[in-house]
Design an enzyme around this catalytic site. Sequence first.
Site, PDB file in Angstrom:
ATOM      1  CG  HIS A   1      -1.929  -1.048   1.281  1.00  0.00           C
ATOM      2  ND1 HIS A   1      -1.635  -2.307   1.739  1.00  0.00           N
ATOM      3  CD2 HIS A   1      -3.232  -1.063   0.926  1.00  0.00           C
ATOM      4  CE1 HIS A   1      -2.718  -3.063   1.669  1.00  0.00           C
ATOM      5  NE2 HIS A   1      -3.702  -2.342   1.188  1.00  0.00           N
TER       6      HIS A   1
ATOM      7  CG  ASP B   1      -4.207  -5.410  -4.077  1.00  0.00           C
ATOM      8  OD1 ASP B   1      -5.314  -4.962  -3.711  1.00  0.00           O
ATOM      9  OD2 ASP B   1      -3.349  -5.800  -3.279  1.00  0.00           O
TER      10      ASP B   1
END
Length: 626
Positions: A252, A325
């Site tokens: 992330h 993702d």
Amino acid sequence: MARAWFLPLSTLLAAGCAAAVARPATPAAPAATSPAAAAAASTVRSHTAWADSVLATLSVRQKAAQMVWVWTLGDYTATDAPQYAAIEKQVTELELGGIIVSVGGPMDIATKVNALQRASKLPLLVSADLETGAAFRARGGWFLPNAIELGGATSFPYQMGIGATRDPKLAYEMGRVTAEEGRAMGIHMAFAPVLDVNNNPKNPVISARSFGEDAKLVSEMGIALVKGIQEHGMLATGKHFPGHGDTEQNSHLELSRVNVPRARLDSVELKPFQAAIDAGVRGMMTFHGDLPALDSTKTAATLSRPVMTDLLRNEMRFGGLLVTDALDMNGVLGSLSMSEATLRAVEAGNDVILMPSDAKVSIQAMVDAVASGRLREARIDESVRKLLAAKHEFGLHTNRFVDIEGVRSKVGTVANQAPAREAAAKAITLVRDSLALVPFKLPRQAKVVSITVSSRVDLSAGRGFDAELRSAYPNLLSLTLTPEVVAEATAGAAAGNTGGYQITPDPAILPASVENALAIARGADLVLVSSYIGATSNTASMVPTKGIPELLNGLRTANTKVVLVSFNNPYLQLGLPLTEAHLLAWSPWTASQRAAARALLGRAPITGKLPITLPGIAAFGFGLTR
């Protein structure tokens, strides 16, 4: 009960599904002429015929939009609320193909999904991260300031807890409950199971989300969870291909790196994914990480054709839906524009562009790339045909709505809670008990202190655990230590957070709070220190919470007996002073809290076995029984 129309991927491929990608020809098996195979082939033809009929009516822009799925909360919103109007506008004006729905109550999620389905020209495919069951996103929350829990879907332990049970039947039940409850809310695709082999204790983002560090265990549990999900009417999605376990970076926040030879990838990381593919998993989610053994260009696997097409599609023979993702994550974006990240994802072989920071930009990028010749329209058609066929398979062409009145009869029911409670109980793992403190043998009037370490926003932390303990020790003293941190960014740019994902500074318990806790614990017969802090999307490292070492050292100096309980970070004991006893409960949810307390009190057996190694403390497979 499994839906008869929902066919495993292996059946679809054997029947010659046109939605599958091109792959080496496989000789037809004798069973292909059986009545079952003929019926499957007929079903597949109906899916693809509808998909082709719709595909022929779509412009390039409309086709590209089918591949773009945006993020939305599952919260309650009035029909004219600005936040609802914004997502509805994207669905209607951009003609998106799907959404990923996030946190909310079960009824609110179902209501919002129905509303967006009503607004959409074509039916939407609805997805959600459901790693610990439907409650991973559909917990009802809390009413403040009264701290009343509002209920929700069924919570299972984190997958590593399921690994600790060593019981594939519980993994299957977890899948069944996930699918039945998720479908009742209008969700079609679960972004689960996590098939990463978590063989690095320093991994700041996967951790307990994995089944464990052993590829065989992850494969066995992963197959069971896939079957439980898909045999009950939902698409399962393995993630994060080709493996996010052996990394110390949070994707992330930055580009992760798994720097191991191809032979190691084949023997460890890729095994659970291949096992799931062979078992018919219908979806796969990508890893925003650099794997030099597979692609030497320092490209995130998500954007790598050698990884996603050459390896996954051709070598490993995966023909299902490939989903990126979240494309708003720093690990994939780096210095790329959203347009370029989108195009590279499509060129790599992805079918779904998930959570771009700007959906309109992603769609326009594909339209322009087709016009310039960078992308073939046939490449777009390939993905859209599969997505449309899936919509037909779910029957969305005839009914895209869920029965709101039926949600309460299917979500969070007593029948569904039973296997979740069983999993929570069987997962409890006793790693250390040097003084044979467990089960507790203290008299009811003993001075027992329960110290909860949790973030300020975790209202449930310690509630179930302390309530169970108090039933045995009515004079229990409870206190909570809250590490002070900067407010976390959440869900990245797709959630309207223009700053994207940002590192949360290492939380620290203030020295004054530690001193206060030590004063309260002075003279206690027993102190329990329970931590609810673990890996998150904003965690950069897994170092122990500052203040816990000082707390444990202070208790040891006072000759106080201490039981350390971890409800989130399975590697919590690493880097901390050893305590007299150490228990792993594998999730912070209420069922696990009560299961941990019951185990400590001797009200339930302790049988869990470590699905990981705790270096210098305990080996894989270890677990004291009580």
